[in-house]
Design a protein around this motif. Sequence first.
Motif, PDB file in Angstrom:
ATOM      1  N   ILE A 291       6.276  31.913 -11.603  1.00 23.38           N
ATOM      2  CA  ILE A 291       7.409  31.007 -11.420  1.00 23.38           C
ATOM      3  C   ILE A 291       6.887  29.778 -10.684  1.00 23.38           C
ATOM      4  O   ILE A 291       6.516  29.861  -9.512  1.00 23.38           O
ATOM      5  N   GLU A 292       6.816  28.670 -11.385  1.00 16.65           N
ATOM      6  CA  GLU A 292       6.321  27.422 -10.792  1.00 16.65           C
ATOM      7  C   GLU A 292       7.469  26.712 -10.078  1.00 16.65           C
ATOM      8  O   GLU A 292       8.545  26.530 -10.657  1.00 16.65           O
ATOM      9  N   ARG A 293       7.232  26.347  -8.839  1.00 11.71           N
ATOM     10  CA  ARG A 293       8.193  25.569  -8.059  1.00 11.71           C
ATOM     11  C   ARG A 293       7.526  24.242  -7.716  1.00 11.71           C
ATOM     12  O   ARG A 293       6.305  24.124  -7.782  1.00 11.71           O
TER      13      ARG A 293
ATOM     14  N   THR B  43       4.060  28.335  -5.879  1.00 13.33           N
ATOM     15  CA  THR B  43       4.143  29.228  -7.032  1.00 13.33           C
ATOM     16  C   THR B  43       4.463  30.634  -6.557  1.00 13.33           C
ATOM     17  O   THR B  43       3.910  31.104  -5.560  1.00 13.33           O
TER      18      THR B  43
END
Length: 75
Positions: free
Chosen positions: A34-36, A40
């Motif tokens: 899940i890239e933020r 990550t």
Amino acid sequence: MTERRFTIDPSVDAAYLPVAPLIDAGESVENVVIERSNGTIVLDLDAEGRLLGVEILGASALHTPLTLADAEVLS
């Protein structure tokens, strides 16, 4: 085998939160990334799709200071 404990490695700004009580070497066979914008989050899953743990890259941005203070610091 890894025992359940919340750890942080400040040298790479990464934290790990195991969900399973014990994780054997090689048990994690799938990662959901899940890239933020500020880091990550990686979910580690076993062969059955069960959640084993959560790796947080960019831990200082994705956790509160109080949460990080409770983590065991790795050196």
